[in-house]
Design a protein around this motif. Sequence first.
Motif, PDB file in Angstrom:
ATOM      1  N   THR A   1       0.879  -1.275   0.071  1.00 13.74           N
ATOM      2  CA  THR A   1      -0.053   0.033  -0.110  1.00 13.74           C
ATOM      3  C   THR A   1       0.966   1.001  -0.064  1.00 13.74           C
ATOM      4  O   THR A   1       0.488   2.355  -0.493  1.00 13.74           O
ATOM      5  N   LEU A   2       1.684   1.136   0.784  1.00 11.26           N
ATOM      6  CA  LEU A   2       2.866   2.438   0.663  1.00 11.26           C
ATOM      7  C   LEU A   2       3.530   2.377  -0.789  1.00 11.26           C
ATOM      8  O   LEU A   2       3.844   3.505  -0.986  1.00 11.26           O
ATOM      9  N   TYR A   3       3.918   1.389  -1.269  1.00 13.07           N
ATOM     10  CA  TYR A   3       4.695   1.229  -2.339  1.00 13.07           C
ATOM     11  C   TYR A   3       3.629   1.947  -3.549  1.00 13.07           C
ATOM     12  O   TYR A   3       4.251   2.591  -4.282  1.00 13.07           O
ATOM     13  N   TYR A   4       2.410   1.521  -3.693  1.00 10.13           N
ATOM     14  CA  TYR A   4       1.328   2.264  -4.469  1.00 10.13           C
ATOM     15  C   TYR A   4       1.195   3.674  -4.389  1.00 10.13           C
ATOM     16  O   TYR A   4       1.266   4.675  -4.983  1.00 10.13           O
ATOM     17  N   ASN A   5       1.365   4.049  -2.935  1.00  6.77           N
ATOM     18  CA  ASN A   5       1.036   5.509  -2.450  1.00  6.77           C
ATOM     19  C   ASN A   5       2.426   6.192  -2.909  1.00  6.77           C
ATOM     20  O   ASN A   5       2.214   7.515  -3.364  1.00  6.77           O
ATOM     21  N   HIS A   6       3.524   5.657  -2.968  1.00  6.87           N
ATOM     22  CA  HIS A   6       4.670   6.174  -3.633  1.00  6.87           C
ATOM     23  C   HIS A   6       4.803   6.462  -4.929  1.00  6.87           C
ATOM     24  O   HIS A   6       5.111   7.893  -5.275  1.00  6.87           O
TER      25      HIS A   6
ATOM     26  N   TRP B   1      -0.188   5.337  -7.220  1.00  5.43           N
ATOM     27  CA  TRP B   1      -1.430   4.718  -8.143  1.00  5.43           C
ATOM     28  C   TRP B   1      -2.386   4.293  -6.862  1.00  5.43           C
ATOM     29  O   TRP B   1      -2.381   4.494  -5.825  1.00  5.43           O
ATOM     30  N   ASN B   2      -3.492   3.943  -7.527  1.00  6.86           N
ATOM     31  CA  ASN B   2      -4.605   3.642  -6.728  1.00  6.86           C
ATOM     32  C   ASN B   2      -4.811   2.208  -6.524  1.00  6.86           C
ATOM     33  O   ASN B   2      -4.387   1.342  -7.052  1.00  6.86           O
TER      34      ASN B   2
ATOM     35  N   GLY C   1      -4.075   0.051  -3.982  1.00  6.75           N
ATOM     36  CA  GLY C   1      -3.078  -1.011  -3.387  1.00  6.75           C
ATOM     37  C   GLY C   1      -3.364  -2.050  -2.983  1.00  6.75           C
ATOM     38  O   GLY C   1      -2.596  -3.225  -2.850  1.00  6.75           O
ATOM     39  N   ALA C   2      -4.338  -2.009  -1.826  1.00  4.89           N
ATOM     40  CA  ALA C   2      -4.804  -3.338  -1.206  1.00  4.89           C
ATOM     41  C   ALA C   2      -5.347  -4.283  -2.300  1.00  4.89           C
ATOM     42  O   ALA C   2      -5.314  -5.578  -1.772  1.00  4.89           O
ATOM     43  N   LEU C   3      -5.548  -3.983  -3.232  1.00  4.00           N
ATOM     44  CA  LEU C   3      -6.085  -4.778  -4.331  1.00  4.00           C
ATOM     45  C   LEU C   3      -5.127  -5.763  -4.715  1.00  4.00           C
ATOM     46  O   LEU C   3      -5.229  -7.122  -5.136  1.00  4.00           O
ATOM     47  N   CYS C   4      -3.609  -5.423  -4.622  1.00  2.00           N
ATOM     48  CA  CYS C   4      -2.453  -6.236  -4.924  1.00  2.00           C
ATOM     49  C   CYS C   4      -2.621  -7.453  -3.924  1.00  2.00           C
ATOM     50  O   CYS C   4      -2.425  -8.693  -4.239  1.00  2.00           O
ATOM     51  N   LEU C   5      -2.988  -7.157  -2.698  1.00  3.50           N
ATOM     52  CA  LEU C   5      -3.203  -8.189  -1.735  1.00  3.50           C
ATOM     53  C   LEU C   5      -4.178  -9.329  -1.922  1.00  3.50           C
ATOM     54  O   LEU C   5      -4.084 -10.554  -1.827  1.00  3.50           O
ATOM     55  N   SER C   6      -5.448  -8.792  -2.336  1.00  2.00           N
ATOM     56  CA  SER C   6      -6.598  -9.553  -2.983  1.00  2.00           C
ATOM     57  C   SER C   6      -5.854 -10.495  -4.110  1.00  2.00           C
ATOM     58  O   SER C   6      -6.433 -11.769  -4.152  1.00  2.00           O
ATOM     59  N   VAL C   7      -5.350  -9.757  -5.368  1.00  2.00           N
ATOM     60  CA  VAL C   7      -4.967 -10.554  -6.332  1.00  2.00           C
ATOM     61  C   VAL C   7      -3.936 -11.593  -5.870  1.00  2.00           C
ATOM     62  O   VAL C   7      -3.714 -12.797  -6.335  1.00  2.00           O
ATOM     63  N   PHE C   8      -3.068 -11.188  -4.759  1.00  4.22           N
ATOM     64  CA  PHE C   8      -2.153 -12.253  -4.373  1.00  4.22           C
ATOM     65  C   PHE C   8      -2.802 -13.325  -3.815  1.00  4.22           C
ATOM     66  O   PHE C   8      -2.351 -14.535  -4.200  1.00  4.22           O
TER      67      PHE C   8
ATOM     68  N   ALA D   1       8.691  -4.974  -9.328  1.00  5.15           N
ATOM     69  CA  ALA D   1       9.914  -4.093  -9.253  1.00  5.15           C
ATOM     70  C   ALA D   1      10.055  -3.284 -10.412  1.00  5.15           C
ATOM     71  O   ALA D   1      10.434  -2.070 -10.235  1.00  5.15           O
ATOM     72  N   PHE D   2       9.794  -3.895 -11.718  1.00  5.88           N
ATOM     73  CA  PHE D   2      10.085  -3.118 -12.801  1.00  5.88           C
ATOM     74  C   PHE D   2       8.545  -2.615 -13.306  1.00  5.88           C
ATOM     75  O   PHE D   2       8.425  -2.191 -14.527  1.00  5.88           O
ATOM     76  N   ALA D   3       7.552  -2.780 -12.807  1.00 11.54           N
ATOM     77  CA  ALA D   3       6.270  -2.393 -13.174  1.00 11.54           C
ATOM     78  C   ALA D   3       6.291  -0.749 -13.232  1.00 11.54           C
ATOM     79  O   ALA D   3       6.734  -0.097 -12.632  1.00 11.54           O
ATOM     80  N   THR D   4       5.648  -0.309 -14.513  1.00 10.53           N
ATOM     81  CA  THR D   4       5.504   1.029 -14.836  1.00 10.53           C
ATOM     82  C   THR D   4       4.075   1.773 -14.568  1.00 10.53           C
ATOM     83  O   THR D   4       3.808   2.838 -14.539  1.00 10.53           O
ATOM     84  N   ASN D   5       3.192   0.909 -14.013  1.00 13.69           N
ATOM     85  CA  ASN D   5       1.812   1.297 -13.753  1.00 13.69           C
ATOM     86  C   ASN D   5       1.148   0.076 -12.741  1.00 13.69           C
ATOM     87  O   ASN D   5       1.914  -0.664 -12.507  1.00 13.69           O
ATOM     88  N   ALA D   6       0.369   0.676 -12.194  1.00 11.13           N
ATOM     89  CA  ALA D   6      -0.524  -0.418 -11.281  1.00 11.13           C
ATOM     90  C   ALA D   6      -1.119  -1.556 -11.637  1.00 11.13           C
ATOM     91  O   ALA D   6      -1.073  -2.634 -11.051  1.00 11.13           O
TER      92      ALA D   6
END
Length: 398
Positions: free
Chosen positions: A239-244, A247-248, A250-257, A296-301
């Motif tokens: 979530t902090l990574y997305y905030n940095h 991007w919007n 960020g918690a969705l990454c946990l759901s996808v994971f 690590a190399f992502a350019t978008n959410a």
Amino acid sequence: MDTSLSQPKNLNLQLITYVCFTFVGYFIIGLSLSVLPIFINKSLGFSLLIAGMVISLQYISTFFLRAYSGKMIDGKGPKPAVLLSMIGFSFTGIFLILAYYFKFSPILSLTFLIITRLLTGCAEGLVGASPINWAIMALGEKHTAKIISYNGVACYGALAIGASLGIIIEQKFSLYGIGILSIILGIVGFLFAKTKENKTNISQKETQSFWKVLGKVAPFGVCLALGGIGFASISTFITLYYNHFHWNNGALCLSVFGGLFVAGRLVFSNVINNYGGIKVAIACLLVETIGLFIIAFATNAQMALIGAGVTGLGFSLIFPALGVMAIKSVSPSNQGSALAGYGLFIDISLGVAGPIIGSVADFFGMQFIFPFSAAMVFIGLGLAYFLKRKTNLNKIEE
């Protein structure tokens, strides 16, 4: 003696009645997982390093409760450990409410959060291996791989759902809502556990000390710990990574994971029996490394979401693949200690990862946390390959 095996149609349902305690516990953990780092950093004004250290306190207390839990399971059965864990989870809700109430005093609020994290770790340490052992004792050792897999689905599925729901609850009801829900769920879990019959080991012969058992499962545990760093980086800092990067969702990454993690467990549930634990672990660690490099190399959410999904798929079978081997390395009378000791390594991983990754973010920049995590998992891949070669050599010598 193992009457449950005569009712294969009910096996999955019976299994769920045990792993549901894992779901309750980790759902409560997940509720605050995405919320607390931001609360500590943005609302209370502490650094990312402090945020990581506070979150990681949970895993330190879990570490110390694992040994106690394992001996309790081997001696008194898993039910007492589950009951105590549910009580502990309810108390975490109380201190979470206090932390929010005193947010006008950052030091006092942080103190209550520290207590919350320590209690959470104690509760997690008690519930970590208990449902697995309870199900194995009730349903039979031949279902061990399936039990561990289902327990993992309950664990990480609960974390993913809880993390996403925690964001919504925090936005609408603040940390009060999360605290109250945690109290209620802990009480419900306690009352349901009270209705179930306890199981104990019939034979206490060949019972070994926890530390001797720990030594036997350590090679598999270290490999697990390195693989767990990828999960730690996503669960604590995404979530902090997305905030940095502005991007919007960020918690969705946990759901996808969590979603891909669950899918991996269900779709590939038989590969451990078919190909062996070490081979499966090697494949999973490779996939997890690739997933972390994608983030690590992502350019978008959207690209980061793909990376989170690949990481979840890779991480999905690491615990059961190595866990089955860990259990087989000890006698049945020591299985409680074996699972507790094996679980220690994921606690160490998650406990150490928070401060270390937080330090990487503070001193080198947020963009370096996932390359670092990928490198650690890659080392785990190398260790798994070494264990595979060692296993092959042992077979040749025999």
